[in-house]
Design a protein around this motif. Structure first.
Motif, mmCIF file in Angstrom:
data_model
loop_
_atom_site.group_PDB
_atom_site.id
_atom_site.type_symbol
_atom_site.label_atom_id
_atom_site.label_comp_id
_atom_site.label_asym_id
_atom_site.label_seq_id
_atom_site.Cartn_x
_atom_site.Cartn_y
_atom_site.Cartn_z
ATOM 1 N N ALA A 30 0.829 -1.209 0.000
ATOM 2 C CA ALA A 30 0.000 0.000 0.000
ATOM 3 C C ALA A 30 0.865 1.261 0.000
ATOM 4 O O ALA A 30 0.529 2.257 -0.663
ATOM 5 N N LEU A 31 1.994 1.235 0.737
ATOM 6 C CA LEU A 31 2.919 2.370 0.738
ATOM 7 C C LEU A 31 3.449 2.640 -0.667
ATOM 8 O O LEU A 31 3.511 3.793 -1.115
ATOM 9 N N LEU A 32 3.831 1.558 -1.363
ATOM 10 C CA LEU A 32 4.388 1.707 -2.702
ATOM 11 C C LEU A 32 3.339 2.231 -3.680
ATOM 12 O O LEU A 32 3.615 3.139 -4.479
ATOM 13 N N GLN A 33 2.132 1.682 -3.610
ATOM 14 C CA GLN A 33 1.081 2.114 -4.539
ATOM 15 C C GLN A 33 0.635 3.548 -4.250
ATOM 16 O O GLN A 33 0.303 4.297 -5.175
ATOM 17 N N LEU A 34 0.634 3.938 -2.969
ATOM 18 C CA LEU A 34 0.312 5.318 -2.618
ATOM 19 C C LEU A 34 1.355 6.265 -3.205
ATOM 20 O O LEU A 34 1.012 7.325 -3.749
ATOM 21 N N ALA A 41 5.238 9.956 0.301
ATOM 22 C CA ALA A 41 6.102 8.946 0.910
ATOM 23 C C ALA A 41 5.754 8.772 2.381
ATOM 24 O O ALA A 41 5.968 9.674 3.189
ATOM 25 N N GLN A 42 5.194 7.628 2.722
ATOM 26 C CA GLN A 42 4.942 7.275 4.110
ATOM 27 C C GLN A 42 5.845 6.110 4.487
ATOM 28 O O GLN A 42 6.364 5.400 3.622
ATOM 29 N N VAL A 162 11.127 8.691 -0.677
ATOM 30 C CA VAL A 162 10.375 7.511 -1.099
ATOM 31 C C VAL A 162 9.947 6.754 0.160
ATOM 32 O O VAL A 162 10.532 6.939 1.231
ATOM 33 N N PRO A 163 8.929 5.901 0.060
ATOM 34 C CA PRO A 163 8.520 5.109 1.229
ATOM 35 C C PRO A 163 9.690 4.281 1.757
ATOM 36 O O PRO A 163 10.421 3.674 0.985
#
Length: 206
Positions: A30-34, A41-42, A162-163
């Motif tokens: 989900a982090l990558l898709q966000l 970047a979370q 980036v995440p």
């Protein structure tokens, strides 16, 4: 006996995708898709004891998003770094440079190596940073060193934007207590362990 050994080897290689492993995988995905959808970047902290699948989790993402050789350049969607024991800023930077394919990861000052690592990561279009064995930062012992390595990590995260997923043993939490700015970036946590659900027994999970 050879047949038994082969069966045991296959069994040892199998991965039991228990609920918290799947949840952590889904969180990272989900982090990558966000990030891909919004540029936001979370970050996530994944804690677990030895053998609970932290490194396997990283390898799963590297397999899912492998390095690509394009006509004009290489692309590394997922960068998996393993922090060396008793990490210093220099050794952490060199580990990052090695994974990025730098031919001389030990050459240069710490600041020069850090700048080179960030430049390489950008050139390779890194979209997700996985930092494994993070407890080795905390294991350095002296609080000032822990703080400085944590500060290096914060700088890399801010520059790449980036995440980032930090993975390690439970004592990584002590590192986050030393460096408040790093702690704020990893407020979200996931634990790789059985029995976290109040509605399902460990026996049912197994």
């Amino acid at each position: 006996m050879n047949a038994i050994y082969a069966i045991l080897e296959r069994f040892n290689e199998d991965l039991l995708q228990f609920p918290s492993y799947v949840a952590a995988f889904n969180d990272i995905e989900a982090l990558l898709q966000l990030y891909r959808g919004s540029g936001l970047a979370q970050h996530l902290l994944v804690l677990g004891e030895t053998g609970t699948g932290k490194t396997t989790l990283c390898q799963d993402f590297v397999t899912r998003y492998p390095r690509l050789a394009l006509s004009d350049r290489d692309v590394v969607p997922v960068l998996h770094i393993s922090i060396p024991p008793a990490a210093t800023i220099a050794s952490a930077t060199e580990a990052m440079l090695s994974k990025l394919g730098d031919p001389s990861p030990t050459s240069g000052t710490v600041s020069a190596k850090t700048a080179r690592a960030i430049k390489l990561a950008r050139a390779l279009s890194v979209e997700l940073l996985l930092i494994d064995e993070a407890q080795h930062i905390q294991d350095r012992g002296r609080l000032p060193t822990q703080y400085l390595v944590g500060d290096w990590l914060k700088t890399v995260m801010d520059e790449l934007n980036v995440p980032t997923v930090l993975l390690g043993l439970a004592r990584v939490s002590q590192l986050l207590q030393v460096n408040e700015q790093v702690r704020r970036r990893f407020s979200r946590r996931r634990y790789l362990q059985m029995g976290q659900s109040g509605e399902t027994s460990i026996e049912a999970e197994c």
